[in-house]
Design an enzyme around this catalytic site. Structure first.
Site, PDB file in Angstrom:
ATOM      1  CD  GLU A  91      -3.909  -2.243   7.537  1.00 34.90           C
ATOM      2  OE1 GLU A  91      -2.749  -2.492   7.213  1.00 34.90           O
ATOM      3  OE2 GLU A  91      -4.503  -1.205   7.175  1.00 34.90           O
ATOM      4  CB  SER A 147       4.597  -1.510  12.415  1.00 39.34           C
ATOM      5  OG  SER A 147       4.209  -0.161  12.529  1.00 39.34           O
ATOM      6  CG  HIS A 152      -6.021   2.202   5.031  1.00 38.62           C
ATOM      7  ND1 HIS A 152      -5.584   3.158   5.932  1.00 38.62           N
ATOM      8  CD2 HIS A 152      -5.023   1.285   4.927  1.00 38.62           C
ATOM      9  CE1 HIS A 152      -4.359   2.833   6.338  1.00 38.62           C
ATOM     10  NE2 HIS A 152      -3.997   1.703   5.745  1.00 38.62           N
ATOM     11  CG  ASN A 160      -1.751   1.216   1.382  1.00 46.26           C
ATOM     12  OD1 ASN A 160      -1.875   1.993   0.426  1.00 46.26           O
ATOM     13  ND2 ASN A 160      -2.358   1.414   2.531  1.00 46.26           N
ATOM     14  CD1 TRP A 161       3.705   1.048  -2.827  1.00 45.97           C
ATOM     15  CD2 TRP A 161       3.674   2.176  -4.764  1.00 45.97           C
ATOM     16  NE1 TRP A 161       4.469   0.349  -3.728  1.00 45.97           N
ATOM     17  CE2 TRP A 161       4.467   1.021  -4.930  1.00 45.97           C
ATOM     18  CE3 TRP A 161       3.509   3.029  -5.853  1.00 45.97           C
ATOM     19  CZ2 TRP A 161       5.097   0.707  -6.137  1.00 45.97           C
ATOM     20  CZ3 TRP A 161       4.129   2.720  -7.054  1.00 45.97           C
ATOM     21  CH2 TRP A 161       4.923   1.564  -7.191  1.00 45.97           C
ATOM     22  CE  LYS A 162      -0.100   3.543   4.623  1.00 47.22           C
ATOM     23  NZ  LYS A 162      -0.161   3.740   6.043  1.00 47.22           N
TER      24      LYS A 162
END
Ligand code: PEP
Length: 241
Positions: free
Chosen positions: A160, A209, A86, A8-10
């Site tokens: 998450e 993380s 998300h 997930n590159w955001k």
């Protein structure tokens, strides 16, 4: 069951040239690369092994929805997986469970794969595992309304814990959950989904993380079907290892 690792590159990187080199370096079998929408086309053309993912979608196929990207556009652009719900979208864009549910249903009806993110805040986490389970169950029930057993073959859930997101640097363990606690919640998620939609064998990922130091402990857990990786997916050497 094969495990998948989702990048997930955001809202990164800032330049198209960096996106192309990142895509080249991350193009591994079993990976899903989810760049920002602006790079979907070029990243899709760059990948030969990994699947293309998107970080969000609007629930309608097309129409007058200024600023939104539609399901047909993503499908026709080669996107296979779409991340929905998300915690950053829930927090900064006020995405509600109702909106998330519309997106989940629309994606599954299109026969595309959805990665539905759920997770507990630090406050809920402090109250203990029962509070975490209640919180996650509430999200799942709302987000999976009108999802049938048949649709569940394309359903992935990502657990998450919000307090564990974006705390990791490659040289430290960050504040990731422990694999044991993640497995407890993930097993619970599988039970809830099974009871609600008789969705046996749904795949549940862990995210929060993950880095090169802790990745193995999570991947070795049978109950964890893959990982959603933010920060470390922008460090190509680390991600490809
Ligand atoms: C995420 O935001 O989906 C995520 C897992 O981020 P990070 O790996 O940086 O914690």
């Amino acid at each position: 069951m094969k495990k998948i690792i989702v990048a997930n590159w955001k809202s990164n990187p800032e330049k198209i040239s960096t996106a192309i080199s990142l895509a080249r370096a991350s193009d591994k079998k079993g990976a899903v690369i989810a760049p920002p929408h602006i790079y979907l086309d070029i990243v899709g053309k760059t990948l030969n092994n990994a699947f293309l993912g998107a970080q969000d979608v609007f629930w309608e196929k097309y129409g007058p929805y200024t600023g939104e990207v539609s399901l047909s556009q993503l499908k026709n652009g080669g996107v296979k997986y779409i991340i929905i719900g998300h915690s950053e979208r829930r927090k900064y864009l006020n995405e509600t469970d109702e909106m998330i549910n519309k997106k989940v249903v629309a994606i599954l009806e299109e026969n595309m794969k959805v990665i539905l993110c759920v997770g507990d805040t630090a406050d809920v986490h402090k109250k203990g595992i029962s509070a975490v389970k209640r919180h996650i169950e509430k999200q799942l029930k709302a987000d999976l309304k009108n999802v049938s057993q048949k649709m569940s073959k394309n359903l992935y859930v990502a657990y998450e814990p919000i307090w564990a997101i974006s705390t990791s640097k490659s040289n430290s363990l960050g504040k990731a959950d422990t694999p044991e606690d993640a497995v407890r919640v993930i097993s619970y998620i599988k039970n809830v989904v099974d009871k609600k939609i008789h969705g046996k064998n749904i795949k549940v990922l862990y995210g929060g993380s993950i880095n090169i130091k802790n990745v193995k402990e999570f991947l070795f857990e049978d109950e964890i079907n893959g990982l959603l990786v933010g920060g470390a997916s922008l460090r190509p050497k680390e991600f490809s290892r």
